[in-house]
Scaffold this motif. Structure first.
Motif, mmCIF file in Angstrom:
data_model
loop_
_atom_site.group_PDB
_atom_site.id
_atom_site.type_symbol
_atom_site.label_atom_id
_atom_site.label_comp_id
_atom_site.label_asym_id
_atom_site.label_seq_id
_atom_site.Cartn_x
_atom_site.Cartn_y
_atom_site.Cartn_z
ATOM 1 N N ALA A 50 0.847 -1.198 0.000
ATOM 2 C CA ALA A 50 0.000 0.000 0.000
ATOM 3 C C ALA A 50 0.882 1.247 0.000
ATOM 4 C CB ALA A 50 -0.898 0.007 1.241
ATOM 5 N N VAL A 64 -4.949 5.901 -1.066
ATOM 6 C CA VAL A 64 -4.122 4.706 -0.939
ATOM 7 C C VAL A 64 -4.171 3.932 -2.251
ATOM 8 C CG1 VAL A 64 -3.629 2.633 0.405
ATOM 9 C CG2 VAL A 64 -4.688 4.602 1.534
ATOM 10 N N PHE A 66 -2.610 0.435 -4.272
ATOM 11 C CA PHE A 66 -2.153 -0.913 -3.939
ATOM 12 C C PHE A 66 -1.478 -1.555 -5.154
ATOM 13 C CE2 PHE A 66 -5.946 0.120 -1.525
ATOM 14 C CZ PHE A 66 -5.540 -0.129 -0.226
ATOM 15 N N ILE A 75 -8.048 -2.349 -4.798
ATOM 16 C CA ILE A 75 -8.170 -2.358 -3.334
ATOM 17 C C ILE A 75 -7.665 -3.698 -2.815
ATOM 18 C CG2 ILE A 75 -10.543 -3.245 -3.241
ATOM 19 C CD1 ILE A 75 -10.949 -1.059 -0.967
ATOM 20 N N THR A 80 -5.108 -2.618 3.330
ATOM 21 C CA THR A 80 -5.838 -1.466 3.876
ATOM 22 C C THR A 80 -5.669 -1.412 5.391
ATOM 23 O OG1 THR A 80 -7.472 -1.431 2.100
ATOM 24 C CG2 THR A 80 -8.135 -0.441 4.192
ATOM 25 N N HIS A 84 -3.736 1.639 7.439
ATOM 26 C CA HIS A 84 -4.347 2.428 8.505
ATOM 27 C C HIS A 84 -3.651 2.213 9.849
ATOM 28 C CE1 HIS A 84 -7.539 4.541 6.388
ATOM 29 N NE2 HIS A 84 -7.401 3.548 5.543
ATOM 30 N N GLN A 101 -10.685 7.031 3.117
ATOM 31 C CA GLN A 101 -9.638 6.780 2.137
ATOM 32 C C GLN A 101 -10.216 6.716 0.727
ATOM 33 O OE1 GLN A 101 -7.665 3.029 2.681
ATOM 34 N NE2 GLN A 101 -9.364 1.851 1.907
ATOM 35 N N THR A 103 -9.488 4.963 -2.886
ATOM 36 C CA THR A 103 -8.759 3.860 -3.512
ATOM 37 C C THR A 103 -9.249 3.741 -4.948
ATOM 38 O OG1 THR A 103 -10.393 2.144 -3.019
ATOM 39 C CG2 THR A 103 -8.762 2.609 -1.291
#
Length: 107
Positions: A50, A64, A66, A75, A80, A84, A101, A103
């Motif tokens: 991430a 964010v 990935f 995602i 995730t 966080h 967030q 994504t």
């Protein structure tokens, strides 16, 4: 890549090292190009890494992205959670905090 970045390896779903589901996390990834992120993800060789970017919108707090070692994905659940966790560590959160967030799957 001109900047220095903090890179974490987080074991999601566990409070013990080398248990759980590992994910790479790059905190404050602003300035990284897509090719840089792909190289970092390939080097870390986790199923996902991430990359946390600062928000440029009032709609969300962080963006964010990935990456697997091979491509970007919209995602990822365990990454995730890892992202966080790093946000909480870096910001010294002591209690529950709501963070929105963005994504590839939306906000």
């Amino acid at each position: 890549m001109k900047n220095t970045y903090k890179i974490y390896q987080i074991d999601s779903f566990s409070d013990r090292k080398f248990f759980g589901n590992p994910a790479g996390v790059v905190y404050k990834a602003d300035g990284l190009e897509e090719a840089d992120m792909q190289r970092i993800a390939r080097e870390l060789n986790n199923s996902e890494t991430a990359f946390i970017f600062l928000s440029d919108s009032d709609e969300y707090d962080v963006h964010v992205r990935f990456f697997t070692p091979l491509k970007e994905v919209p995602i990822c659940g365990h990454a995730t959670i890892a992202a966080h966790y790093v946000i909480a560590l870096e910001n010294n959160f002591k209690e529950k905090t709501c963070i929105k967030q963005k994504t590839g799957a939306g906000i």
